[in-house]
Write a protein that holds these residues in place. Structure first.
Motif, PDB file in Angstrom:
ATOM      1  N   TRP A  98       0.827  -1.202   0.000  1.00  0.00           N
ATOM      2  CA  TRP A  98       0.000   0.000   0.000  1.00  0.00           C
ATOM      3  C   TRP A  98       0.872   1.268   0.000  1.00  0.00           C
ATOM      4  N   ILE A  99       1.897   1.268   0.810  1.00  0.00           N
ATOM      5  CA  ILE A  99       2.763   2.466   0.889  1.00  0.00           C
ATOM      6  C   ILE A  99       3.505   2.665  -0.423  1.00  0.00           C
ATOM      7  N   GLU A 100       4.029   1.550  -0.985  1.00  0.00           N
ATOM      8  CA  GLU A 100       4.773   1.682  -2.237  1.00  0.00           C
ATOM      9  C   GLU A 100       3.865   2.149  -3.364  1.00  0.00           C
ATOM     10  N   GLY A 101       2.536   1.798  -3.292  1.00  0.00           N
ATOM     11  CA  GLY A 101       1.611   2.208  -4.351  1.00  0.00           C
ATOM     12  C   GLY A 101       1.391   3.714  -4.397  1.00  0.00           C
ATOM     13  N   VAL A 102       1.542   4.398  -3.316  1.00  0.00           N
ATOM     14  CA  VAL A 102       1.307   5.853  -3.291  1.00  0.00           C
ATOM     15  C   VAL A 102       2.601   6.623  -3.061  1.00  0.00           C
ATOM     16  N   ALA A 103       3.731   5.967  -3.062  1.00  0.00           N
ATOM     17  CA  ALA A 103       4.991   6.636  -2.726  1.00  0.00           C
ATOM     18  C   ALA A 103       5.342   7.741  -3.713  1.00  0.00           C
ATOM     19  N   GLU A 104       5.028   7.516  -5.057  1.00  0.00           N
ATOM     20  CA  GLU A 104       5.417   8.524  -6.037  1.00  0.00           C
ATOM     21  C   GLU A 104       4.651   9.819  -5.813  1.00  0.00           C
ATOM     22  N   GLN A 105       3.463   9.703  -5.331  1.00  0.00           N
ATOM     23  CA  GLN A 105       2.656  10.903  -5.120  1.00  0.00           C
ATOM     24  C   GLN A 105       3.038  11.618  -3.820  1.00  0.00           C
ATOM     25  N   ALA A 106       3.732  10.943  -2.929  1.00  0.00           N
ATOM     26  CA  ALA A 106       4.106  11.579  -1.663  1.00  0.00           C
ATOM     27  C   ALA A 106       5.421  12.343  -1.755  1.00  0.00           C
ATOM     28  N   GLU A 107       6.012  12.324  -2.937  1.00  0.00           N
ATOM     29  CA  GLU A 107       7.242  13.087  -3.215  1.00  0.00           C
ATOM     30  C   GLU A 107       8.312  12.848  -2.134  1.00  0.00           C
ATOM     31  N   GLY A 108       8.591  11.590  -1.857  1.00  0.00           N
ATOM     32  CA  GLY A 108       9.708  11.210  -0.968  1.00  0.00           C
ATOM     33  C   GLY A 108       9.356  11.103   0.496  1.00  0.00           C
ATOM     34  N   ALA A 109       8.182  11.522   0.882  1.00  0.00           N
ATOM     35  CA  ALA A 109       7.827  11.489   2.306  1.00  0.00           C
ATOM     36  C   ALA A 109       7.706  10.066   2.833  1.00  0.00           C
ATOM     37  N   LEU A 110       7.483   9.080   1.908  1.00  0.00           N
ATOM     38  CA  LEU A 110       7.291   7.686   2.356  1.00  0.00           C
ATOM     39  C   LEU A 110       8.557   6.810   2.196  1.00  0.00           C
ATOM     40  N   ASP A 111       9.654   7.432   1.754  1.00  0.00           N
ATOM     41  CA  ASP A 111      10.879   6.617   1.540  1.00  0.00           C
ATOM     42  C   ASP A 111      11.363   5.976   2.843  1.00  0.00           C
ATOM     43  N   ALA A 112      11.430   6.771   3.875  1.00  0.00           N
ATOM     44  CA  ALA A 112      11.931   6.232   5.156  1.00  0.00           C
ATOM     45  C   ALA A 112      11.021   5.151   5.707  1.00  0.00           C
ATOM     46  N   PRO A 113       9.682   5.357   5.699  1.00  0.00           N
ATOM     47  CA  PRO A 113       8.814   4.278   6.178  1.00  0.00           C
ATOM     48  C   PRO A 113       8.956   3.022   5.350  1.00  0.00           C
ATOM     49  N   ILE A 114       9.082   3.181   4.020  1.00  0.00           N
ATOM     50  CA  ILE A 114       9.256   1.986   3.173  1.00  0.00           C
ATOM     51  C   ILE A 114      10.500   1.196   3.587  1.00  0.00           C
ATOM     52  N   ASP A 115      11.627   1.924   3.841  1.00  0.00           N
ATOM     53  CA  ASP A 115      12.868   1.247   4.256  1.00  0.00           C
ATOM     54  C   ASP A 115      12.696   0.547   5.605  1.00  0.00           C
ATOM     55  N   ALA A 116      12.030   1.211   6.522  1.00  0.00           N
ATOM     56  CA  ALA A 116      11.856   0.640   7.852  1.00  0.00           C
ATOM     57  C   ALA A 116      11.011  -0.616   7.810  1.00  0.00           C
ATOM     58  N   VAL A 117       9.888  -0.558   7.011  1.00  0.00           N
ATOM     59  CA  VAL A 117       9.034  -1.737   6.908  1.00  0.00           C
ATOM     60  C   VAL A 117       9.802  -2.883   6.247  1.00  0.00           C
ATOM     61  N   GLY A 118      10.641  -2.529   5.250  1.00  0.00           N
ATOM     62  CA  GLY A 118      11.448  -3.569   4.584  1.00  0.00           C
ATOM     63  C   GLY A 118      12.409  -4.256   5.561  1.00  0.00           C
ATOM     64  N   ARG A 119      13.031  -3.423   6.404  1.00  0.00           N
ATOM     65  CA  ARG A 119      13.955  -4.022   7.390  1.00  0.00           C
ATOM     66  C   ARG A 119      13.190  -4.896   8.377  1.00  0.00           C
ATOM     67  N   ALA A 120      12.031  -4.413   8.774  1.00  0.00           N
ATOM     68  CA  ALA A 120      11.222  -5.173   9.725  1.00  0.00           C
ATOM     69  C   ALA A 120      10.815  -6.518   9.151  1.00  0.00           C
ATOM     70  N   LEU A 121      10.459  -6.520   7.847  1.00  0.00           N
ATOM     71  CA  LEU A 121      10.111  -7.789   7.204  1.00  0.00           C
ATOM     72  C   LEU A 121      11.294  -8.757   7.218  1.00  0.00           C
ATOM     73  N   GLY A 122      12.498  -8.210   6.997  1.00  0.00           N
ATOM     74  CA  GLY A 122      13.697  -9.061   7.038  1.00  0.00           C
ATOM     75  C   GLY A 122      13.912  -9.665   8.427  1.00  0.00           C
ATOM     76  N   GLU A 123      13.738  -8.840   9.482  1.00  0.00           N
ATOM     77  CA  GLU A 123      13.899  -9.340  10.835  1.00  0.00           C
ATOM     78  C   GLU A 123      12.849 -10.394  11.163  1.00  0.00           C
ATOM     79  N   VAL A 124      11.617 -10.135  10.693  1.00  0.00           N
ATOM     80  CA  VAL A 124      10.556 -11.113  10.931  1.00  0.00           C
ATOM     81  C   VAL A 124      10.868 -12.418  10.224  1.00  0.00           C
ATOM     82  N   SER A 125      11.412 -12.301   9.031  1.00  0.00           N
ATOM     83  CA  SER A 125      11.781 -13.511   8.281  1.00  0.00           C
ATOM     84  C   SER A 125      12.856 -14.305   9.027  1.00  0.00           C
ATOM     85  N   ASP A 126      13.869 -13.591   9.618  1.00  0.00           N
ATOM     86  CA  ASP A 126      14.918 -14.276  10.402  1.00  0.00           C
ATOM     87  C   ASP A 126      14.313 -14.942  11.634  1.00  0.00           C
TER      88      ASP A 126
END
Length: 549
Positions: free
Chosen positions: A249-277
């Motif tokens: 959902w965040i990645e789907g609207v990221a282009e319209q947020a003009e960079g405001a969602l980049d940090a949340p996207i990275d954080a969620v990605g890291r969290a998914l990696g930790e959950v996977s471990d």
């Protein structure tokens, strides 16, 4: 060489300083003048046992100082080194005896024991006389004297080395036999213990690992359900799925947020990696908790078996493998023991043969030296009017030791056919003196810097015999130093240096002193020795003739 002797308040000597020289030094004087006191004083500073009461009457203490020259190879240096005393070219011995009997000694200004003095004295002075129990009359030293005369040092060193090798071989054999007997006494235990340990084959760290697995399996049934719930909560139907939907959902609207969602996207990605471990770790834990019910029983049995053996042998569980190796070494030694003992027995046999050969070579050399010494002493006895006497160096068998297997004794027979016996028991006073002098002349080549003292060794002889005694003393003194106490004018006349010991009375106190004699005084002293109390012109003429040689 004895350089000087200083005596203070000893017996009837108040103060006396003597300076000795190389060559033949003669001391003469009337009986009772105090000649023996000089020897007592020298013996005192050298640590010899002598008179108990030495301090002059009226004095608080007596003191003797002796000064010796030491050559670079003098054996006294080794004694000084052992005692931790610096060795110099000169050696000064000082000893004090107080009125109450206390004795204190110094060597080169260092406090020293009487034992150190006695060890030094053995390298510094030889006393010969009718009561000489330290030198030629002591049979314990005859073998060493014969070895010196026969120059057997190399053979003696070989024998000592062979004896050490033999002792080491025998010691190794005895130790191996004792060790084998000890192992044989526990053979049944060793074989049972090694078989038991080999069957179990414990490894270092295994007990700890078994205990960990046992505890995990015991807890598996209790914790597996909660781990499975946690795995489900984190899976696609839980946190992982929800976080994946959020990320899309965040990645789907990221282009319209003009960079405001980049940090949340990275954080969620890291969290998914930790959950996977975390999911992977939980899956591993579930796999480990998935065990055969019999595995717990097997682990417990092996764990208890390891701990039981550790208690049985009083070692840590992790040390069982090393303990088993040690038992195997002992068992191997037991199995190889007879072969090892055979090897050691052969080594002992070889060492015995080597010692026998070395000892026999030494015995042969001693026998040859003894024959030469007997001939040499016999030659010396003839001018001393003892041509009928028989001197024999007896060599008899002794228990083997580092110095060979011989006992050596100097024996004499005063007449042919008479039984031979020890020097001090067979010969009379005068005969003994001449025997000892003849023997000393023959052994003089083995001297090592000692001052030789002869105490009335010419007693009981006179005329041509006394002259022969004096000439042999003079020969001994060549290149060395000889001190002789004598009543013989023939001996006194051959001295290179002459002192007269005399008594005087001062304030009703008898004192002894020693006076060095020049040529004129020597004539009078030797004339007194020739004629007695009344010195005649004829006696002086005889004295001059003796001094002229």
């Amino acid at each position: 060489m004895l350089r000087a002797l200083e005596i203070r308040d000893i017996l009837i000597i108040d103060r006396l300083e003597l300076v000795f020289r190389p060559g033949l030094n003669v001391l003469t004087g009337e009986t009772g003048a105090g000649k023996s006191i000089l020897l007592d004083s020298l013996g005192f500073v050298l640590g010899w046992r002598g008179r108990a009461e030495l301090v002059r009457q009226g004095a608080e203490q007596g003191e003797v100082v002796a000064e010796f020259d030491l050559g670079p190879d003098h054996p006294a240096r080794a004694v000084l080194d052992d005692a931790g005393i610096p060795a110099e070219d000169g050696l000064i011995l000082r000893r004090v005896n107080t009125r109450d009997g206390r004795k204190t000694a110094w060597v080169n200004d260092r406090r020293a024991s009487g034992e150190v003095l006695r060890r030094l004295s053995e390298t510094l002075v030889e006393l010969h006389g009718q009561h000489d129990d330290r030198g030629l009359l002591d049979p314990r030293g005859h073998r060493a004297l014969l070895d010196e005369y026969g120059e057997t040092a190399a053979l003696l060193a070989n024998t000592r080395a062979a004896w050490r090798a033999l002792r080491e071989a025998r010691k190794a054999q005895e130790q191996a036999r004792a060790a084998l007997d000890e192992v044989r006494a526990e053979e049944e235990f060793l074989r049972h213990a090694v078989a038991e340990l080999d069957k179990l084959a414990p490894e270092p760290g295994e007990e700890q690992e078994l205990d960990r697995r046992r505890r995990m399996m015991q807890a598996a049934a209790r914790i597996r359900e909660d781990i499975a719930r946690a795995h489900l909560a984190l899976g696609n139907d839980g946190a992982e799925g929800a976080m994946g939907d959020a990320l899309r959902w965040i990645e789907g609207v990221a282009e319209q947020a003009e960079g405001a969602l980049d940090a949340p996207i990275d954080a969620v990605g890291r969290a998914l990696g930790e959950v996977s471990d975390a999911m992977a770790g939980l899956e591993t834990a579930l796999d480990q908790l998935d065990f055969n019910p019999y595995e717990l029983e097997e682990a417990e049995e092996r764990l208890f078996a390891i701990r039981g053996l550790a208690r049985k042998h009083s070692v840590l569980p992790d040390d069982l493998a090393e303990f088993a190796d040690g038992l195997r070494v002992r068992l191997t030694a037991l199995d190889q023991g007879d072969a090892d003992l055979a090897d050691l027995a052969r080594a002992v046999t070889q060492a015995e043969a080597a010692y026998d050969a070395a000892a026999q070579a030494l015995t042969d050399a001693r026998a040859a030296a003894a024959a030469r010494l007997d001939r040499a002493v016999t030659t010396e006895l003839a001018p001393l009017k003892m041509d009928r006497a028989v001197f024999t160096t007896q060599i008899s068998a002794a228990d083997p030791g580092p110095d060979g297997r011989d006992t050596v004794a100097f024996t004499v027979a005063t007449n042919p056919g008479a039984p031979a016996g020890p020097l001090g028991k067979i010969a009379s006073g005068g005969e003994l003196s001449r025997f000892m002098l003849a023997l000393k002349v023959c052994l003089s080549g083995a001297e090592s810097g000692r001052t030789m003292i002869f105490d009335e060794i010419d007693r009981g002889v006179g005329g041509a015999t006394a002259d022969a005694v004096g000439r042999r003393l003079a020969a001994l003194a060549q290149g060395g130093q000889v001190l002789v106490v004598t009543h013989s004018p023939q001996v006194a006349a051959l001295g290179a240096h002459h002192w007269r010991v005399e008594k005087r009375v001062v304030d009703d106190i008898t004192l002894s002193t020693v006076v060095p004699l020049e040529q004129a005084a020597r004539v009078d002293e030797i004339a007194r020795m020739v004629s007695g109390d009344t010195v005649t012109d004829e006696a002086r003429a005889a004295a001059r003739a003796l001094l002229a040689g």
